[in-house]
Enzyme design. Sequence first.
Site, PDB file in Angstrom:
ATOM      1  N   GLY A  47     -13.242  69.061 -43.454  1.00 13.90           N
ATOM      2  CA  GLY A  47     -12.976  69.753 -42.187  1.00 13.90           C
ATOM      3  C   GLY A  47     -12.937  68.786 -41.018  1.00 13.90           C
ATOM      4  O   GLY A  47     -12.080  68.896 -40.121  1.00 13.90           O
ATOM      5  N   TYR A  48     -13.871  67.842 -41.012  1.00 12.75           N
ATOM      6  CA  TYR A  48     -13.911  66.808 -39.965  1.00 12.75           C
ATOM      7  C   TYR A  48     -12.612  66.007 -39.986  1.00 12.75           C
ATOM      8  O   TYR A  48     -11.990  65.769 -38.939  1.00 12.75           O
ATOM      9  CB  TYR A  48     -15.119  65.914 -40.221  1.00 12.75           C
ATOM     10  CG  TYR A  48     -15.235  64.696 -39.337  1.00 12.75           C
ATOM     11  CD1 TYR A  48     -15.699  64.805 -38.026  1.00 12.75           C
ATOM     12  CD2 TYR A  48     -14.919  63.421 -39.818  1.00 12.75           C
ATOM     13  CE1 TYR A  48     -15.836  63.678 -37.218  1.00 12.75           C
ATOM     14  CE2 TYR A  48     -15.052  62.301 -39.018  1.00 12.75           C
ATOM     15  CZ  TYR A  48     -15.509  62.424 -37.712  1.00 12.75           C
ATOM     16  OH  TYR A  48     -15.641  61.315 -36.923  1.00 12.75           O
TER      17      TYR A  48
END
Length: 239
Positions: A146-147
Amino acid sequence: MKLQGQTALVTGANRGLGAHLVQELLAAGVLKLYATARDARTLAEVARADSRVVALDLDVVDPESVAAAVQAAPDVTVLVNNAGVLAFGDVLTGDVEGFQRDMATNYFGTLNMCRAFVPLLERNGPGAIANVLTLIALAPVAPMAGYCASKAAAHSMTQALRAAVATRGIEVLGAYPGGIDTDMLAGVDADKAAPAVVASRIIAALNDGESLVFPDDASAGAGAVYLSDPVALERLLAG
Ligand SMILES: NC(=O)c1ccc[n+]([C@@H]2O[C@H](COP(=O)([O-])OP(=O)(O)OC[C@H]3O[C@@H](n4cnc5c(N)ncnc54)[C@H](OP(=O)(O)O)[C@@H]3O)[C@@H](O)[C@H]2O)c1
């Protein structure tokens, strides 16, 4: 853009890489520096160190806070978007709320700042923007899916921004560090660069008018792979 005599603003300046970016900008001879944080009280140490520092509250996710910062810092010529968050999780099982938080801060927060400050930078110009991205914006690692996606979005935005402001006297630098020894990676057993080294190389690249910097030895090696063969970097990081 030569930083001597400029007025800079740094987000997330209270700790980690941001606090070192403040020190490097001061060493580069800026006239004034807005050191900003979600809670300006956490900037006490950074602000005490030099009379050129002005401490300001600024949450990059909150449009009202961003608008207030534009009012409070009307003389900015150099914007350094450093604020960021990291939620661990892989692409199939990671907590979606964590993915959303990363996207809200790392992509939309950086976008908020750029949109809000470009008119001011243009008015005060010439100006410059540095966006702190990451090597893994260019190819993901599994436990930070996600990052990586949020930083990939910010990378794309940085490229679009560079084209959009090219005729407005504003330079745009994208910085792509590897792992850095800050709270963000606390507890992660990996090679990590000293934040002082990363900050000094980012500020040197900004001073030299570069568009892109890989500001530590690990990212410089991986960045060279990316520039010659993006798929090879994807395979390398996936492994
Ligand atoms: N550490 C690494 O390995 C690494 C590698 C590549 C790139 N980066 C990037 O480098 C930048 C700095 O990270 P770091 O390593 O210094 O991490 P850090 O020590 O965790 O610091 C993150 C900073 O961002 C601030 N922040 C978070 N959300 C914010 C918001 N909504 N508004 C304003 N400030 C906010 C934090 O403020 P609070 O104190 O209020 O939480 C803190 O000052 C980030 O963009 C990160 O993604 C880090």
